[in-house]
Design an enzyme around this catalytic site. Structure first.
Site, PDB file in Angstrom:
ATOM      1  CB  VAL A  64      -0.958   0.096   0.937  1.00  0.00           C
ATOM      2  CG1 VAL A  64      -2.157   1.043   1.636  1.00  0.00           C
ATOM      3  CG2 VAL A  64      -2.125  -1.453   1.442  1.00  0.00           C
ATOM      4  CG  ASP A  72      -6.703 -12.026   7.540  1.00  0.00           C
ATOM      5  OD1 ASP A  72      -6.833 -12.014   7.988  1.00  0.00           O
ATOM      6  OD2 ASP A  72      -6.878 -11.131   5.903  1.00  0.00           O
TER       7      ASP A  72
END
Length: 842
Positions: free
Chosen positions: A656, A777
């Site tokens: 990211v 998750d």
């Protein structure tokens, strides 16, 4: 001859050393033998070294000061000690004290203990010892204290224990002992305490024991002893506690002929005693407990008994006492804490002086012939914990002043003639947890909505009254309710939907009312319910088929003429096919109806669109401004060629970067997928699909996506997302000295707000998203924080739509069920999602 004496004199020191070495070695071997047979999780025995002669310093071992290296005491209390007491303990011939209570010793008590002639104290209580009490203990003539309580010993008490002339305490409570109490017991002039409660002893109390001039405590409760109570026990000048309850004694209470008896506890309940209570009990001026309940006493209670000012516990229930409760009771029993007069023949009014008993904890005068009203002074009992006045002839309104008894946990006013409404003050009693029983009275009016104040209540019974109106929906806020009885009233309306919150309900009885509507389907999801009575109402429609409705012996539905069932076991008419078709039609109508209703406003909206095309185009252009297609070149330029200076974080499937587009006012985040990693392309598609179907304030918003090829021909995929300026929750929970600088720990309020945000996001995904979705998750690194520390859920690469997952599991033998999450870490949320998916397939 002088020469021989001289030689012996020279040899004496070496002989003494040899002797000391031999006896020390004997004690050492005895201790090491104990170590072989005993073990403990406390690991204190590890300090006992096989080659050490310093055993006097070992844990739990004490040696004599007069005779060095001779063990005199073993102290091992509450050390999780397992094993059996070996016979080699007899090697410790100087031992005077063996203290091993509250452990897990098993087996039998070794008979070799009788060889310890110096033993004075033996405590093996609270273990798992079985077998018989060894008669060899009578050889330990110096024994003063024998405590073998709370084991599993059987057989009879050895006769020889009664002959121990030094015995002062004998405690054998909580075993399986049988037979008579030994006749010699009581012969010791040092005997202070004999406690044999909770066994199966039979026969009378031995005369020697009743005439002991030193005895202070005689506790024989819960045996099978019989005969009359010997009168010397009531004229003892030493006895302080006499507990003979739960036996089979007969006859009357002996007369006390001495003044100033030291007796403090007189426990005679649950026998076959009869006659009247002698007034000579007034001589027990030090009496704290007087328990006469559950016998066959009759007549009036002597007024002098109510003048025992030291009394804290007076129990006279389950007899046939008559007369009135004296009006002066509130002044003559100032110390009373427990007053039990239930199940007698008392009559008259409740004395108003009861309000002066400031120490009163429990008051039970139920099942008598009392009349009149509850005195208002009862509200002064600030320490009152339980009040039982059921099954009398009391009348009038229930005093609202009871709401001032802020420690009240149980209130039973059932089976009287109370009228009027329930005072709202009762619903302020947060302490009321054990039960509120107002059944079988003449109470009327609506059930106040303030009943929700009883948030800790476990049992509520208002059956057999004249309550009317609807069941307040606020009753569903009493989530600790386990027993709810509301039958035989005039209640109408539907069963409140809020009852779905009563998940712990065990018994629900709302029969014999005027309730209408359908049986709520949520009742079949109640896992703890054991009894459901909805009979004799006006309920209608088909009966649910799941949960408790499977068991016809636990469900009562008769008297509802419009109900039908799918099984004949419920003794109701079977639902016809027309009914099934009607239910199907209603389901279709629920779907089609809203769609049909949406057509009209949709048509109007289209007309508006056609007439205001220009304006709509302008709005569309503004909305699409942030969703325009971005090329790889745009992303490269915005991230400075994916510079490490703009790297925010990296995971298994992607990295990211912080980016700034010329067309955007704010910084955004670009997630570039590592397509060389197995599963990364699938993760990209999963995120696209998930974010396309979700819109929520606590989810990270996707701005656009980019799927293309780079100049070298390799596939390139990326997502453009909102940038969260405060990073991940993980960086706040486990702060480091990083680019965010030093931080103060999250405050409690911040943690609560973040938890609420995450819960809101999960609630949306699980219950309001279409189709429902499991994140799979959930962990702190996937929870991002915006500029005001609001939480946003991110990373949907492992997300699963529950409907499709459920379908695939049902139609594929190769489907794999299991928890999902990051390698090396499975967050609790992932396990939760796995459970939810598993439930969806069942």
């Amino acid at each position: 001859m002088p020469l021989a004496i001289f030689l012996l004199t020279l040899a004496a020191p070496s002989l003494g050393v040899t002797y000391l070495h031999d006896v020390s070695n004997t004690d050492l071997q005895g201790l090491l033998c104990l170590k072989l047979h005993l073990f403990s999780s406390a690991r204190f025995l590890t300090s006992w070294k096989n080659d050490s002669m310093q055993f006097c310093s070992w844990f739990g071992v004490s040696c004599s000061k007069r005779h060095p290296s001779r063990v005199v005491a073993l102290d091992f209390e509450s050390l999780d000690l397992h094993g059996q007491i070996p016979s080699c303990i007899s090697n410790l011939t100087f031992v005077t004290r063996i203290h091993l209570p509250n452990n897990k010793l098993s087996g039998q008590i070794t008979t070799e203990l009788g060889q310890l002639s110096r033993l004075q104290y033996l405590n093996l209580s609270s273990n798992n010892l079985g077998g018989k009490i060894p008669g060899t203990l009578s050889s330990c003539s110096r024994l003063q204290i024998i405590d073998l309580a709370l084991n599993s010993l059987s057989g009879s008490i050895p006769e020889g224990l009664g002959t121990l002339t030094s015995l002062s305490v004998l405690r054998l409570t909580g075993n399986n002992l049988m037979g008579n109490i030994p006749l010699p017991l009581g012969s010791s002039s040092s005997l202070i305490s004999v406690i044999l409660t909770n066994n199966s002893l039979t026969g009378p109390i031995p005369p020697l024991l009743t005439n002991s001039s030193s005895l202070q405590v005689l506790a024989l409760t819960k045996n099978h002893l019989s005969g009359e109570i010997p009168s010397p026990l009531f004229n003892s000048t030493s006895l302080q506690k006499l507990a003979l309850g739960l036996n089979s004694f007969v006859g009357s209470i002996p007369t006390c002929t001495i003044n100033g008896s030291p007796l403090q506890y007189l426990i005679l309940q649950s026998n076959n005693l009869a006659g009247t209570v002698p007034s000579t009990l007034r001589n027990f001026t030090s009496l704290l407990w007087l328990l006469l309940g559950d016998n066959n006493f009759h007549g009036t209670v002597p007024a002098s008994l109510y003048n025992l000012s030291a009394l804290t516990y007076l129990g006279m229930g389950n007899n046939s006492f008559t007369g009135e409760i004296p009006s002066s009771i509130g002044y003559t029993l100032p110390s009373i804490q427990i007053l039990i007069l239930q199940e007698n023949l008392f009559q008259g009014n409740l004395p108003s002086s009861l309000g002066n008993l400031q120490n009163l904890f429990l008051l039970s005068i139920s099942q008598n012939n009392l009349s009149g009203q509850i005195p208002l002074s009862i509200s002064n009992l600030s320490q009152l914990n339980e009040l039982h006045l059921q099954e009398n002839n009391l009348s009038g309104p229930i005093p609202g002043g009871l709401g001032r008894c802020k420690n009240l946990e149980a209130l039973n006013l059932s089976s009287n003639s109370f009228h009027g409404s329930i005072p709202i003050e009762l619903f302020t009693l947060l302490s009321l947890s054990k039960g509120l029983d107002l059944s079988h009275n003449q109470l009327s009016g609506n059930i106040p909505p303030e009943i929700s104040g009883l948030i800790n209540l476990g049992t509520l019974s208002i059956s057999n009254n004249q309550f009317s109106g609807k069941i307040p929906s606020t009753l569903g806020e009493c989530v600790h309710l386990e027993y709810l009885h509301m039958k035989a009233n005039l209640l109408d309306g539907r069963i409140p939907e809020s009852f779905t919150n009563l998940r712990g309900i065990i018994v629900l009885d709302i029969s014999q009312n005027n309730l209408s509507g359908k049986i709520p389907e949520f009742l079949e999801t109640f896992s703890d319910i054991e009894f459901l009575n909805l009979s004799f109402n006006n309920l209608e429609g088909p009966v649910p088929t799941g949960g408790i409705f499977h068991n016809s012996s636990e469900v009562f539905l008769q008297g509802n003429k419009k109900l039908c069932a799918s099984s004949p076991l419920l003794q109701l008419p079977l639902c016809s096919s027309k009914t099934s078709k009607k239910r199907q039609a209603l389901r279709i109508l629920k779907i089609v109806g809203p769609v049909s209703l949406a057509v009209i406003p949709l048509s109007c909206f289209m007309v508006i669109l056609l007439t205001k095309t220009k304006k709509v185009k302008q709005v569309a252009q503004q909305r699409n401004k942030g969703l325009k297609k971005l090329s790889l070149t745009d992303l490269v330029r915005a991230t400075d060629n994916f510079s490490s200076a703009n790297l925010i974080g990296s995971g298994r499937y992607g990295s990211v970067y912080r980016a700034r587009f010329e067309s955007e006012e704010h910084t955004v985040a670009v997630k570039v997928f590592k397509l060389d990693q197995l599963g990364a392309p699938k993760s990209f598609l999963a995120e696209c699909k998930a974010l396309r179907n979700t819109r929520h304030r606590n989810l990270v918003r996707v701005i656009t996506a980019c799927s293309t090829y780079d100049p070298t021909g390799y596939e390139f995929k990326a997502l453009v997302l909102e940038c969260m300026p405060n990073g991940s929750l993980e960086s706040w929970l486990y702060p480091k000295l990083n680019k965010y600088g030093l931080r103060r720990p999250l405050s409690l309020s911040s943690r609560i707000v973040i938890a609420m945000d995450i819960a809101s996001a999960l609630d949306y995904l699980h219950n309001h998203c279409s189709p429902p979705m499991a994140h799979c998750d959930l962990k702190p690194s996937n929870v991002l924080l915006d500029d005001v520390m609001g939480a946003r859920l991110a990373d949907f690469g492992l997300a699963k739509f529950l409907q499709s997952f459920s379908y695939s599991c049902r139609h594929s033998s190769t489907s794999i069920l299991g928890p999902r999450g990051s390698i090396g870490y499975i967050a609790p949320g992932a396990l939760f999602s796995f459970k939810e998916k598993t439930f969806s397939t069942s």
